[in-house]
Design a protein around this motif. Sequence first.
Motif, PDB file in Angstrom:
ATOM      1  N   ARG A 135      -2.895  -8.884   6.315  1.00  0.00           N
ATOM      2  CA  ARG A 135      -1.759  -9.029   6.262  1.00  0.00           C
ATOM      3  C   ARG A 135      -1.592  -8.015   6.046  1.00  0.00           C
ATOM      4  N   ALA A 136      -0.588  -6.588   6.347  1.00  0.00           N
ATOM      5  CA  ALA A 136      -0.472  -5.853   5.872  1.00  0.00           C
ATOM      6  C   ALA A 136       1.015  -5.172   5.196  1.00  0.00           C
ATOM      7  N   VAL A 137       1.378  -4.954   3.956  1.00  0.00           N
ATOM      8  CA  VAL A 137       1.776  -4.553   3.423  1.00  0.00           C
ATOM      9  C   VAL A 137       2.746  -3.520   3.357  1.00  0.00           C
TER      10      VAL A 137
ATOM     11  N   GLU B 128      -0.065 -10.144  11.709  1.00  0.00           N
ATOM     12  CA  GLU B 128       1.049 -10.011  10.153  1.00  0.00           C
ATOM     13  C   GLU B 128       1.231  -8.910   8.967  1.00  0.00           C
ATOM     14  N   TRP B 129       2.812  -8.859   9.519  1.00  0.00           N
ATOM     15  CA  TRP B 129       2.881  -6.969   8.816  1.00  0.00           C
ATOM     16  C   TRP B 129       4.221  -6.987   8.428  1.00  0.00           C
ATOM     17  N   VAL B 130       4.291  -6.152   7.564  1.00  0.00           N
ATOM     18  CA  VAL B 130       5.908  -5.402   7.450  1.00  0.00           C
ATOM     19  C   VAL B 130       5.718  -4.157   6.968  1.00  0.00           C
TER      20      VAL B 130
ATOM     21  N   LEU C 205       0.998  -0.343  13.180  1.00  0.00           N
ATOM     22  CA  LEU C 205       0.151  -1.462  13.142  1.00  0.00           C
ATOM     23  C   LEU C 205      -0.230  -2.770  14.194  1.00  0.00           C
ATOM     24  N   PRO C 206       1.318  -2.778  14.746  1.00  0.00           N
ATOM     25  CA  PRO C 206       0.906  -3.930  15.621  1.00  0.00           C
ATOM     26  C   PRO C 206      -0.134  -4.278  16.073  1.00  0.00           C
ATOM     27  N   GLY C 207      -0.697  -3.185  16.279  1.00  0.00           N
ATOM     28  CA  GLY C 207      -2.197  -3.454  17.080  1.00  0.00           C
ATOM     29  C   GLY C 207      -3.758  -3.485  16.288  1.00  0.00           C
ATOM     30  N   VAL C 208      -3.251  -3.585  14.364  1.00  0.00           N
ATOM     31  CA  VAL C 208      -4.317  -3.395  14.227  1.00  0.00           C
ATOM     32  C   VAL C 208      -4.197  -5.253  13.152  1.00  0.00           C
TER      33      VAL C 208
ATOM     34  N   MET D 227       0.869  -1.458   0.171  1.00  0.00           N
ATOM     35  CA  MET D 227      -0.009  -0.360  -0.269  1.00  0.00           C
ATOM     36  C   MET D 227       1.221   1.009   0.074  1.00  0.00           C
ATOM     37  N   ILE D 228       0.295   2.279  -0.800  1.00  0.00           N
ATOM     38  CA  ILE D 228       1.445   4.075  -1.172  1.00  0.00           C
ATOM     39  C   ILE D 228      -0.065   4.856   0.305  1.00  0.00           C
ATOM     40  N   LEU D 229       0.710   5.418   0.387  1.00  0.00           N
ATOM     41  CA  LEU D 229       0.335   7.253   0.726  1.00  0.00           C
ATOM     42  C   LEU D 229      -0.556   7.530   0.001  1.00  0.00           C
ATOM     43  N   PRO D 230      -1.840   7.718   0.326  1.00  0.00           N
ATOM     44  CA  PRO D 230      -3.035   8.448  -0.735  1.00  0.00           C
ATOM     45  C   PRO D 230      -2.162  10.121  -1.510  1.00  0.00           C
ATOM     46  N   VAL D 231      -2.137   9.894  -2.060  1.00  0.00           N
ATOM     47  CA  VAL D 231      -1.535  11.813  -2.909  1.00  0.00           C
ATOM     48  C   VAL D 231      -2.546  12.697  -3.034  1.00  0.00           C
TER      49      VAL D 231
END
Length: 77
Positions: free
Chosen positions: A28-30, A57-59, A51-54, A1-5
Amino acid sequence: MILPVGEPDPAGVVLPFLRKARAAGVRRAVPLNSSAIPEGGPAMGQVHQALPGVFDEWVVLRPSWFMQNFTIDHAHA
């Protein structure tokens, strides 16, 4: 995922989206961040910190430098 412009508060947009995704069963989120922005820092740094609170699995991808091949007008170019 990238930032909203053009979003001045990306965490205010991205975090509710991630919470809805988690509630819908996403496991998971990346997200993509910059190596220059620390966890808890501005922009995606706030998302990184949350992220760890949501998700279990994330990186966070934090490239130090990368090439792009945008050849036309593009919002992230």
